[in-house]
Write a protein that holds these residues in place. Structure first.
Motif, PDB file in Angstrom:
ATOM      1  N   TYR A  88      14.483  19.699  17.809  1.00 53.44           N
ATOM      2  CA  TYR A  88      14.233  18.570  18.710  1.00 53.44           C
ATOM      3  C   TYR A  88      13.615  19.037  20.026  1.00 53.44           C
ATOM      4  CZ  TYR A  88      15.106  14.673  21.850  1.00 53.44           C
ATOM      5  OH  TYR A  88      14.954  13.678  22.779  1.00 53.44           O
ATOM      6  N   GLU A 139       8.477  10.362  22.952  1.00 53.91           N
ATOM      7  CA  GLU A 139       9.628  11.235  23.125  1.00 53.91           C
ATOM      8  C   GLU A 139      10.294  10.945  24.465  1.00 53.91           C
ATOM      9  OE1 GLU A 139      10.790  13.050  20.823  1.00 53.91           O
ATOM     10  OE2 GLU A 139       9.122  12.811  19.426  1.00 53.91           O
ATOM     11  N   ALA A 168      17.078  13.787  14.863  1.00 54.80           N
ATOM     12  CA  ALA A 168      17.966  14.845  15.345  1.00 54.80           C
ATOM     13  C   ALA A 168      19.421  14.403  15.322  1.00 54.80           C
ATOM     14  CB  ALA A 168      17.562  15.258  16.761  1.00 54.80           C
TER      15      ALA A 168
END
Length: 302
Positions: free
Chosen positions: A173, A94, A183
Motif C-alpha cells: 500500500y 489515493e 489493503a
C-alpha cells in the motif's frame, strides 16, 4: 420706556426678516448650483460610471460551465473555480498525507480495544490473574507487571500474524501497488485466520444462528467478521477460565490439607490461608511454576 420697548420689538422683527431672507437666498443659490451641475456634468458623469462598470466586468471572475475532460491535461484547462470539488493526492485516487494522518490518529485511539479483543492478550492476562489469586498473593506481582508480561507475550504470539499484515498489506500500500480498500481486505485475512483457529466452533454456531446466517461448520469464508469477533472473545474467555481452574486445583488441595491439620490441632481461630500461603509459594517455586504456566499458556496458541 414705552418708546424703547417699541424700538426693541421693531428691531427684533427686522432681524427675523433679515434671517429669513438670508435663508431663502442660500436655498436659491444651492438650487442653481445643483441645476448647473446637472445640466453640464450629467453626461460626463454618466459616461464615466459606464466606463468603470465595463472595466469591472472585464476584471471580474464570471461563472462558466466546468466542461468535460478525457485526460489529465484537459482537466487542468477546465474552469472549475465555481464548482465545489474534492481531490486527494493530486487526484490520482489515493489518500493524501493529511488524510493518512487523520486515519493514523483514529487507529491509535482504537488500537487498545483491538489489542485487547482481537489478539491473545485477554487469555494471557486472565490466566496470569488466576495464578496470582491461587497463590493468595494480593499484589505480587502487581497489575502493571501482569499487563506488561501479557503485552510482550501477545507480541511474541502475534508476531507471525503482524508480520503478514505488514509485508502483504502495508508495504504494497505504501508503495502504491494496491488501493486502500484492497489493503484493508488483505490485512484482515491473517487476523481472521488467527481468530478462526482459536475459536471454538460451538461459539461460531451460536452467533451464526443468532444472525440467521447459513454456515457449513468449517469454511471461514462464510463467517462474517462481525460474527467472528464476538465468537472469538467468548471462546477466549471460556478457554482462559478453564486454564485458570486447572491452575487453581493444586492450590485448593493445599488449602484443604492445611485447614484439616489446623482443625485437628484445635487451632480454629487461625486462618488457614495464613499458613497455606508459604506452602503454596514454596510448591510454586520448586515446580518452576511461572515457567510451566507461561510456556504451556503460549503453547495453547500453536
Amino acid at each position: 420706556m414705552k418708546n424703547k420697548s417699541k424700538e426693541y420689538k421693531i428691531g427684533r422683527e427686522l432681524r427675523k426678516i433679515v434671517y429669513m431672507l438670508c435663508m431663502v437666498a442660500v436655498i436659491l443659490l444651492a438650487d442653481i448650483a445643483v441645476v448647473h451641475a446637472t445640466s453640464e456634468d450629467d453626461g460626463a458623469a454618466a459616461e464615466q460610471i459606464l466606463n468603470n462598470s465595463q472595466e469591472e466586468n472585464e476584471n471580474r471572475t464570471n461563472k462558466n460551465d466546468p466542461g468535460t475532460a478525457q485526460t489529465g491535461e484537459d482537466l487542468k484547462e477546465l474552469n472549475i473555480a465555481n464548482t465545489f470539488t474534492v481531490t486527494y493526492d493530486s487526484g490520482n485516487g489515493e489518500l493524501n498525507g493529511n488524510l493518512r494522518i487523520l486515519l493514523i490518529l483514529t487507529a491509535i485511539a482504537v488500537l487498545p480495544i483491538l489489542l485487547v479483543t482481537l489478539t491473545s492478550f485477554t487469555r494471557i492476562l486472565i490466566v496470569l490473574h488466576f495464578t496470582r489469586q491461587a497463590l493468595n498473593t494480593q499484589s505480587a506481582p502487581p497489575n502493571q507487571v501482569l499487563i506488561a508480561i501479557s503485552l510482550f507475550l501477545t507480541f511474541y504470539i502475534m508476531q507471525p500474524v503482524f508480520g503478514k499484515v505488514y509485508t502483504e498489506a502495508i508495504v504494497p500500500y505504501d508503495a502504491g501497488e494496491i488501493g486502500f480498500e484492497e489493503a484493508i481486505g488483505i490485512a484482515a485475512d491473517p487476523m481472521r485466520n488467527f481468530m478462526f483457529e482459536q475459536t471454538q466452533r460451538e461459539d461460531i454456531n451460536v452467533f451464526m444462528q443468532i444472525s440467521n446466517t447459513a454456515w457449513d461448520g468449517e469454511t471461514l469464508a462464510q463467517v462474517p467478521t462481525t460474527v467472528l469477533i464476538p465468537s472469538f472473545i467468548v471462546s477466549e474467555l471460556r478457554t482462559a477460565f478453564i486454564i485458570g481452574f486447572t491452575i487453581y486445583v493444586p492450590f485448593i488441595v493445599i488449602d484443604m490439607v492445611v485447614a484439616s491439620v489446623l482443625m485437628s490441632m484445635g487451632m480454629m481461630m487461625l486462618p488457614p490461608t495464613t499458613i497455606s500461603m508459604p506452602f503454596k509459594i514454596l510448591l510454586f517455586v520448586l515446580a518452576d511454576g511461572w515457567n510451566l504456566v507461561i510456556v504451556n499458556l503460549v503453547q495453547t496458541f500453536y
